[in-house]
Design a protein around this motif. Structure first.
Motif, PDB file in Angstrom:
ATOM      1  N   GLN A 163     -10.188   6.308  -5.799  1.00 30.98           N
ATOM      2  CA  GLN A 163      -9.598   5.572  -4.694  1.00 30.98           C
ATOM      3  C   GLN A 163      -8.543   4.572  -5.171  1.00 30.98           C
ATOM      4  O   GLN A 163      -7.415   4.538  -4.676  1.00 30.98           O
ATOM      5  N   VAL A 164      -8.908   3.743  -6.133  1.00 22.92           N
ATOM      6  CA  VAL A 164      -7.976   2.733  -6.634  1.00 22.92           C
ATOM      7  C   VAL A 164      -6.822   3.384  -7.387  1.00 22.92           C
ATOM      8  O   VAL A 164      -5.660   2.999  -7.227  1.00 22.92           O
ATOM      9  N   GLY A 165      -7.125   4.390  -8.183  1.00 23.93           N
ATOM     10  CA  GLY A 165      -6.079   5.075  -8.928  1.00 23.93           C
ATOM     11  C   GLY A 165      -5.063   5.743  -8.024  1.00 23.93           C
ATOM     12  O   GLY A 165      -3.863   5.718  -8.289  1.00 23.93           O
ATOM     13  N   PHE A 166      -5.537   6.354  -6.942  1.00 24.83           N
ATOM     14  CA  PHE A 166      -4.625   7.002  -5.999  1.00 24.83           C
ATOM     15  C   PHE A 166      -3.685   5.977  -5.370  1.00 24.83           C
ATOM     16  O   PHE A 166      -2.492   6.228  -5.215  1.00 24.83           O
ATOM     17  N   ILE A 167      -4.223   4.828  -4.980  1.00 24.68           N
ATOM     18  CA  ILE A 167      -3.382   3.800  -4.368  1.00 24.68           C
ATOM     19  C   ILE A 167      -2.344   3.295  -5.362  1.00 24.68           C
ATOM     20  O   ILE A 167      -1.189   3.038  -5.006  1.00 24.68           O
ATOM     21  N   GLY A 168      -2.742   3.170  -6.624  1.00 28.85           N
ATOM     22  CA  GLY A 168      -1.783   2.761  -7.648  1.00 28.85           C
ATOM     23  C   GLY A 168      -0.668   3.772  -7.818  1.00 28.85           C
ATOM     24  O   GLY A 168       0.505   3.407  -7.959  1.00 28.85           O
ATOM     25  N   THR A 169      -1.020   5.046  -7.793  1.00 28.08           N
ATOM     26  CA  THR A 169      -0.002   6.096  -7.889  1.00 28.08           C
ATOM     27  C   THR A 169       0.902   6.080  -6.664  1.00 28.08           C
ATOM     28  O   THR A 169       2.121   6.248  -6.780  1.00 28.08           O
ATOM     29  N   LEU A 170       0.317   5.870  -5.495  1.00 20.33           N
ATOM     30  CA  LEU A 170       1.095   5.788  -4.266  1.00 20.33           C
ATOM     31  C   LEU A 170       2.108   4.650  -4.327  1.00 20.33           C
ATOM     32  O   LEU A 170       3.231   4.784  -3.829  1.00 20.33           O
ATOM     33  N   ALA A 171       1.741   3.546  -4.977  1.00 17.77           N
ATOM     34  CA  ALA A 171       2.625   2.378  -5.040  1.00 17.77           C
ATOM     35  C   ALA A 171       3.931   2.687  -5.754  1.00 17.77           C
ATOM     36  O   ALA A 171       4.973   2.104  -5.439  1.00 17.77           O
ATOM     37  N   GLY A 172       3.897   3.610  -6.722  1.00 19.42           N
ATOM     38  CA  GLY A 172       5.139   3.999  -7.383  1.00 19.42           C
ATOM     39  C   GLY A 172       5.265   3.432  -8.786  1.00 19.42           C
ATOM     40  O   GLY A 172       4.346   3.581  -9.601  1.00 19.42           O
ATOM     41  N   PRO A 173       6.386   2.759  -9.080  1.00 14.95           N
ATOM     42  CA  PRO A 173       6.641   2.237 -10.424  1.00 14.95           C
ATOM     43  C   PRO A 173       5.507   1.369 -10.942  1.00 14.95           C
ATOM     44  O   PRO A 173       4.792   0.721 -10.156  1.00 14.95           O
ATOM     45  N   ALA A 174       5.356   1.336 -12.263  1.00 14.72           N
ATOM     46  CA  ALA A 174       4.228   0.638 -12.885  1.00 14.72           C
ATOM     47  C   ALA A 174       4.169  -0.830 -12.493  1.00 14.72           C
ATOM     48  O   ALA A 174       3.081  -1.374 -12.240  1.00 14.72           O
ATOM     49  N   ALA A 175       5.320  -1.483 -12.421  1.00 15.56           N
ATOM     50  CA  ALA A 175       5.335  -2.913 -12.086  1.00 15.56           C
ATOM     51  C   ALA A 175       4.790  -3.145 -10.677  1.00 15.56           C
ATOM     52  O   ALA A 175       4.011  -4.078 -10.442  1.00 15.56           O
ATOM     53  N   ILE A 176       5.191  -2.293  -9.737  1.00 19.07           N
ATOM     54  CA  ILE A 176       4.702  -2.435  -8.360  1.00 19.07           C
ATOM     55  C   ILE A 176       3.222  -2.084  -8.291  1.00 19.07           C
ATOM     56  O   ILE A 176       2.445  -2.732  -7.582  1.00 19.07           O
TER      57      ILE A 176
END
Length: 480
Positions: free
Chosen positions: A283-296
């Motif tokens: 769940q958390v990993g997917f949201i991080g991927t959805l956010a895009g660039p690493a900084a975001i």
């Protein structure tokens, strides 16, 4: 409107009347006196909005889609559930300024000083369940921020962060709620726009098909989310001035909780509808991927962390209050020193962290069943508490008697306890759980409406019975 006995002294505990060094809260289960009342009703909005702008609410919204509902109908069902359950939850919040007490100690007025321990034990289990499941997700966010893989690291760090805020208490919790509100608006606005732009509204919401069973499940998930906040809310409104209008406290709490939870759950329903979504896997990993660039993504992980820290602090703080309320019913103590309260918070969090470390990997399914099972035991409690406070006692509560087993409310109140048991048992034929599906639910194709039965039936049984058997204080016994 009278709410305290005329001969009671809310400041009688002998504790200091101001927060300790660094703003450490000095009070626990004892009534908050007039000279310590502070804050504005808007603080209830920011606390409950911030507490609901968090990843577990996103998961709750996603569950409606995962278990069969189309995203559009899932969102509508979740909205109906949140609106209905939120009204019950906010009615509990409105009790706080009147009584100046944590939520669950007021149950002694219905169940008796010792009898209140029955729902109290179940509330402690609820707090532990939510704390543990939330800690699992929060640990993932911390590990992503620190770039480490060991789940235990994030889980333990999150437990320590929760302890710091919960140990300091009321003021720090509300301050964290304001921070969570600001970060939640920014972070969730970005994620909502991102998922819509990346996939298109027509992909996520197009071709809606209606399924009654999954629609009712969505309503139950939304209602369950709100109703399980019932044991929390007065804990965080009890410091408001006693003359705060009930409708204002109700409105601020209701708006904050419903708007915050619906935003998060809507995002969850949309995310679960993304083609080939991997949300179920991480769940958390997917949201991080959805956010895009690493900084975001790092910023979004921070938003997740703060939101979860807010609600987990409520779990730890409320859990400790409930434990203290249960124990003091037997010891007869009316006050608990800050060091004892802090030790109770620490013990609670230690147990929740241990549970999180050994939690099942089948998180989503277990969480769905956990939420729905909680509805079975808390809707009857809400019905009894609200019917008694607003309709039977008419907001008159004898505060000293809440701490006296030989007082007005006695040790055990059969009226409330039997009504509660009937309310719980009556829901069994309507349950839709992994281990058991009730016969009426089977006949309805699997739709779970047990929470409606528990809420309404308990109220119908308790109200006329309590009108004949209860002993509420008279108006003359109360200050106006």
């Amino acid at each position: 409107m009278g709410t305290v006995s005329a001969d009671s002294d809310p400041g009688r505990t002998g504790l200091p009347t101001r927060p300790g060094p660094g703003g450490v809260e000095r009070r626990s289960i004892d009534p908050v006196p007039a000279d310590e009342r502070h804050g504005r009703p808007f603080n209830q909005f920011t606390l409950w909005f911030g507490a609901n702008m968090q990843v577990t609410a996103v998961v709750d919204g996603a569950l409606a889609v995962v278990f069969g509902a189309h995203a559009l109908w899932a969102i509508i069902g979740l909205l109906i559930g949140n609106l209905l359950g939120g009204a019950v939850m906010a009615l509990h919040s409105a009790q706080g300024p009147r009584l100046g007490l944590p939520q669950m100690i007021s149950s002694r007025a219905q169940f008796g000083v010792l009898g209140a321990g029955v729902p109290l034990v179940l509330v402690i289990i609820m707090y532990l369940g939510f704390a543990a499941t939330g800690t699992v997700l929060s640990g993932q966010a911390i590990n992503a921020l620190l770039h480490v893989d060991a789940p235990a690291i994030g889980i333990v760090i999150f437990g320590l962060l929760t302890f710091v805020v919960a140990a300091f208490g009321y003021r720090w919790i509300h301050a964290l709620g304001r921070v969570a509100t600001v970060l939640g608006i920014a972070g969730f606005a970005y994620l909502t726009i991102k998922v819509l732009l990346d996939n298109g509204p027509s992909t996520l919401l197009g071709n809606p098909h209606f399924d009654a069973v999954s629609f009712l499940l969505a309503i139950s998930l939304g209602a369950g989310w709100q109703l399980t906040y019932g044991p929390y809310v007065a804990d965080y409104s009890r410091y408001l001035p006693a003359d705060t209008p009930e409708r204002t406290t109700f409105g601020a709490t209701y708006a904050g909780s419903v708007i915050g939870s619906m935003w998060s759950m809507t995002l969850g329903a949309l995310i679960a509808s993304v083609p080939k979504s991997t949300f179920l896997d991480s769940q958390v990993g997917f949201i991080g991927t959805l956010a895009g660039p690493a900084a975001i993504a790092m910023i979004i992980y921070l938003v997740i962390l703060v939101g979860k820290l807010t609600v987990n602090t409520l779990n730890a703080y409320g859990g400790s209050m409930t434990i203290l309320t249960t124990v003091t019913a037997f010891t007869g103590r009316e006050r608990v020193r800050p060091v004892i309260r802090m030790a109770c918070v620490f013990g609670f969090l230690t147990v929740s962290v241990i549970i999180a470390l050994v939690a099942s990997a089948d998180f989503l399914d277990n969480f769905k069943n956990f939420v729905l099972l909680l509805l079975m035991v808390f809707t009857p409690w809400s019905a009894i508490n609200l019917v008694d406070y607003y309709l039977v006692s008419k907001e008159r509560v004898d505060l000293p008697a809440l701490f006296d087993r030989s007082g007005r409310y006695g040790s055990w109140n059969p009226t409330a306890l039997i009504s509660y048991a009937i309310g719980v048992l009556a829901q069994i034929p309507f349950l839709a759980q992994t281990l058991y599906t009730g016969p009426i639910t089977k006949a309805m194709g699997g739709a779970d409406i047990s929470w409606i039965v528990g809420l309404l039936l308990t109220a119908v049984i308790y109200y006329p019975w309590a009108r004949r058997t209860s002993n509420p204080p008279s108006d003359q016994q109360f200050a106006r």
